[in-house]
Design an enzyme around this catalytic site. Structure first.
Site, PDB file in Angstrom:
ATOM      1  N   LYS A   1     -12.156  -2.018   6.826  1.00 35.64           N
ATOM      2  CA  LYS A   1     -10.787  -3.142   7.949  1.00 35.64           C
ATOM      3  C   LYS A   1     -11.451  -2.994   8.928  1.00 35.64           C
ATOM      4  O   LYS A   1     -11.714  -3.351  10.376  1.00 35.64           O
ATOM      5  CB  LYS A   1      -9.519  -2.712   8.046  1.00 35.64           C
ATOM      6  CG  LYS A   1      -9.048  -1.823   5.784  1.00 35.64           C
ATOM      7  CD  LYS A   1      -9.206  -3.246   5.492  1.00 35.64           C
ATOM      8  CE  LYS A   1      -8.886  -2.578   4.572  1.00 35.64           C
ATOM      9  NZ  LYS A   1      -7.133  -2.613   3.382  1.00 35.64           N
TER      10      LYS A   1
ATOM     11  N   ASP B   1      -1.494   6.901   6.600  1.00 30.37           N
ATOM     12  CA  ASP B   1      -2.509   5.858   6.026  1.00 30.37           C
ATOM     13  C   ASP B   1      -2.991   4.505   7.216  1.00 30.37           C
ATOM     14  O   ASP B   1      -2.330   4.097   7.448  1.00 30.37           O
ATOM     15  CB  ASP B   1      -2.164   4.947   5.639  1.00 30.37           C
ATOM     16  CG  ASP B   1      -3.178   3.782   4.497  1.00 30.37           C
ATOM     17  OD1 ASP B   1      -4.225   3.705   4.976  1.00 30.37           O
ATOM     18  OD2 ASP B   1      -2.699   3.612   3.474  1.00 30.37           O
TER      19      ASP B   1
ATOM     20  N   TRP C   1       0.520  -1.380  -0.082  1.00 36.27           N
ATOM     21  CA  TRP C   1      -0.060   0.171   0.479  1.00 36.27           C
ATOM     22  C   TRP C   1       0.545   1.596  -0.005  1.00 36.27           C
ATOM     23  O   TRP C   1       0.321   2.021  -0.912  1.00 36.27           O
ATOM     24  CB  TRP C   1      -0.979   0.189   0.869  1.00 36.27           C
ATOM     25  CG  TRP C   1      -2.077  -1.089   1.297  1.00 36.27           C
ATOM     26  CD1 TRP C   1      -2.159  -2.030   2.749  1.00 36.27           C
ATOM     27  CD2 TRP C   1      -2.799  -1.243  -0.125  1.00 36.27           C
ATOM     28  NE1 TRP C   1      -3.516  -3.288   1.113  1.00 36.27           N
ATOM     29  CE2 TRP C   1      -3.759  -2.514   0.194  1.00 36.27           C
ATOM     30  CE3 TRP C   1      -3.202  -0.945  -1.194  1.00 36.27           C
ATOM     31  CZ2 TRP C   1      -4.750  -3.191  -1.133  1.00 36.27           C
ATOM     32  CZ3 TRP C   1      -4.152  -1.404  -1.901  1.00 36.27           C
ATOM     33  CH2 TRP C   1      -5.113  -2.541  -1.071  1.00 36.27           C
TER      34      TRP C   1
HETATM   35  C1  LIG Z   1      -6.513  -2.272   2.468  1.00 36.22           C
HETATM   36  C2  LIG Z   1      -5.761  -0.932   2.249  1.00 36.22           C
HETATM   37  C3  LIG Z   1      -5.727  -0.090   0.985  1.00 36.22           C
HETATM   38  C4  LIG Z   1      -7.016   0.490   0.552  1.00 36.22           C
HETATM   39  O1  LIG Z   1      -7.895  -0.048   0.533  1.00 36.22           O
HETATM   40  P1  LIG Z   1      -9.036   0.638  -0.463  1.00 36.22           P
HETATM   41  O2  LIG Z   1      -9.858   1.255   0.346  1.00 36.22           O
HETATM   42  O3  LIG Z   1      -9.651  -0.712  -0.761  1.00 36.22           O
HETATM   43  O4  LIG Z   1      -8.943   1.281  -1.689  1.00 36.22           O
HETATM   44  C5  LIG Z   1      -5.065   0.661   1.310  1.00 36.22           C
HETATM   45  N1  LIG Z   1      -3.703   0.666   2.584  1.00 36.22           N
HETATM   46  C6  LIG Z   1      -3.872   0.220   3.463  1.00 36.22           C
HETATM   47  C7  LIG Z   1      -3.386   0.016   4.833  1.00 36.22           C
HETATM   48  C8  LIG Z   1      -5.345  -0.823   3.516  1.00 36.22           C
HETATM   49  O5  LIG Z   1      -4.523  -1.431   4.681  1.00 36.22           O
END
Ligand SMILES: *Cc1c(COP(=O)(O)O)cnc(C)c1O
Length: 361
Positions: A196, A172, A102
């Site tokens: 998540k 993030d 990511w």
């Molecule tokens: C799942 C995830 C993403 C991508 O998320 P989307 O909502 O599918 O675009 C980005 N960063 C992290 C840390 C993630 O766990």
């Protein structure tokens, strides 16, 4: 009705209490005679839902008044380009630490809009650790410094934030939002896809310091401009209404049942340690991450045999432990144990692993 223990990395398990409330309120939300799915986002009744969601998030995360909270769409992925379009506008430079897929996607996307410096990477060991950072390698006039705080695929997390001085830190927190206390004032911007730890897929949370708004690149699409959403209270266009409602229920659950994030963190540390302690003592299973950087939310583990891994995943599923197959880039297994995974789910999983080890060695 039998519910499984769902270890999916995302979309993932939601608190049962939240699902029951949503079911109860499905046909008639609080006497409105409608489902939240059906009502106008401009109605009074919906307005109270989105306002309450924001105020709960502010309370739980202790978000200061000089930060805007935005509820957007497009997932964390859309933030990979929205961040540079809005923030990479003074020197046109940004620093990124690459700690997994990511973080790497975020860095690649940003490099389409300006000069990206990769400060450090843990790719050399398949991202099983968080690299030590040397501030002398940071870009002095960077517009921001980006990190991915919990690395969902590899199961690592930052224990210590880099000191970036006046350069805004961007984080993030897709897979760790509301899992442990975080000092928002250390950041210029935090973002998370909700699927998540907070809600079903469909809403993306952005927490941004006000002084960073209003400098977007000229070509920035209207929908990608933070200021537009901030000025309109996340109601510039139709927001993901139902997802925001479920998020509100999850935040109420966190507030009422876990009593603030300090307690939550204690619970999450204890919960993760049940699994890590077992892995550290097992002769068959082992964790893939260096001890000091282990995630509280995503726990990858392996045996030394692909066949045994496959057998474990199959038998686990038959016993009600689902979505435990690891990401293809790590292999083996991964147990995602977000807030909504009860302690009992981890205890039962460990019990099952112990039994599997006895039977197969
Ligand atoms: C799942 C995830 C993403 C991508 O998320 P989307 O909502 O599918 O675009 C980005 N960063 C992290 C840390 C993630 O766990």
């Amino acid at each position: 009705m039998a519910r499984v223990y769902n270890f999916s990395a995302g979309p993932s398990v939601l608190p049962e209490k939240v699902l029951k409330t949503a079911a109860d309120e499905m046909l008639d939300y609080k006497g409105s005679g409608q489902s939240v799915m059906e009502m106008s986002h401009r109605s009074k009744v919906y307005d109270s839902i989105i306002k309450e969601a924001e105020s709960l998030l502010r309370e739980i995360m202790n978000i200061p008044d000089n930060y805007k909270v935005l509820f957007l769409q497009g997932g964390a992925w859309s933030q990979f380009s929205m961040i540079p379009m809005n923030l990479m506008t003074k020197s046109g430079k940004a620093d990124y630490v690459v700690t997994g897929q990511w973080a790497s996607k975020a860095q690649q996307e940003a490099s389409r809009y300006g000069e990206v410096n990769i400060v450090a990477s843990s790719k050399d060991k398949n991202f099983n650790y968080i690299p030590k950072l040397d501030p002398s390698t940071f870009t002095k006039d960077a517009d921001y410094f980006h990190i991915c705080i919990n690395n969902t695929i590899y199961g690592t997390r930052y224990n210590e934030l880099p000191d970036t001085g006046d350069v805004p830190l961007v984080g993030d927190i897709s897979s760790c939002i509301c899992s442990e206390p975080i000092d928002v004032t250390k950041f210029g911007l935090l973002y998370a896809g909700a699927q998540k730890n907070l809600a079903p897929a469909g809403v993306t949370i952005v927490i941004v310091r006000e002084d960073l708004l209003g400098n977007a690149m000229d070509f920035t699409p209207t929908m990608y401009n933070y200021k537009i959403h901030a000025d309109n209270g996340s109601m510039f266009n139709t927001p993901p209404c139902y997802t925001i409602y479920i998020m509100k229920l999850v935040l109420e659950w966190i507030k009422n049942y876990i009593v603030g994030l300090e307690k939550k963190n204690e619970r999450n540390i204890n919960k993760a340690n049940i699994l890590y302690d077992f892995l550290d003592n097992s002769k068959m299973f082992r964790g893939t991450v260096v001890k000091e950087d282990r995630s509280l939310m995503n726990v990858p583990f392996v045996t030394d045999s692909d066949e045994l891994n496959a057998k474990f995943i199959k038998e686990a599923e038959a016993n009600g432990f689902v979505n435990i197959k690891g990401h293809r880039s790590v292999g083996g297994m991964r147990a995602s144990i977000y807030n909504a995974m009860p302690m009992e789910g981890v205890e039962k999983l460990v019990e099952f692993m112990r039994k599997f080890e006895e039977e197969n060695s």
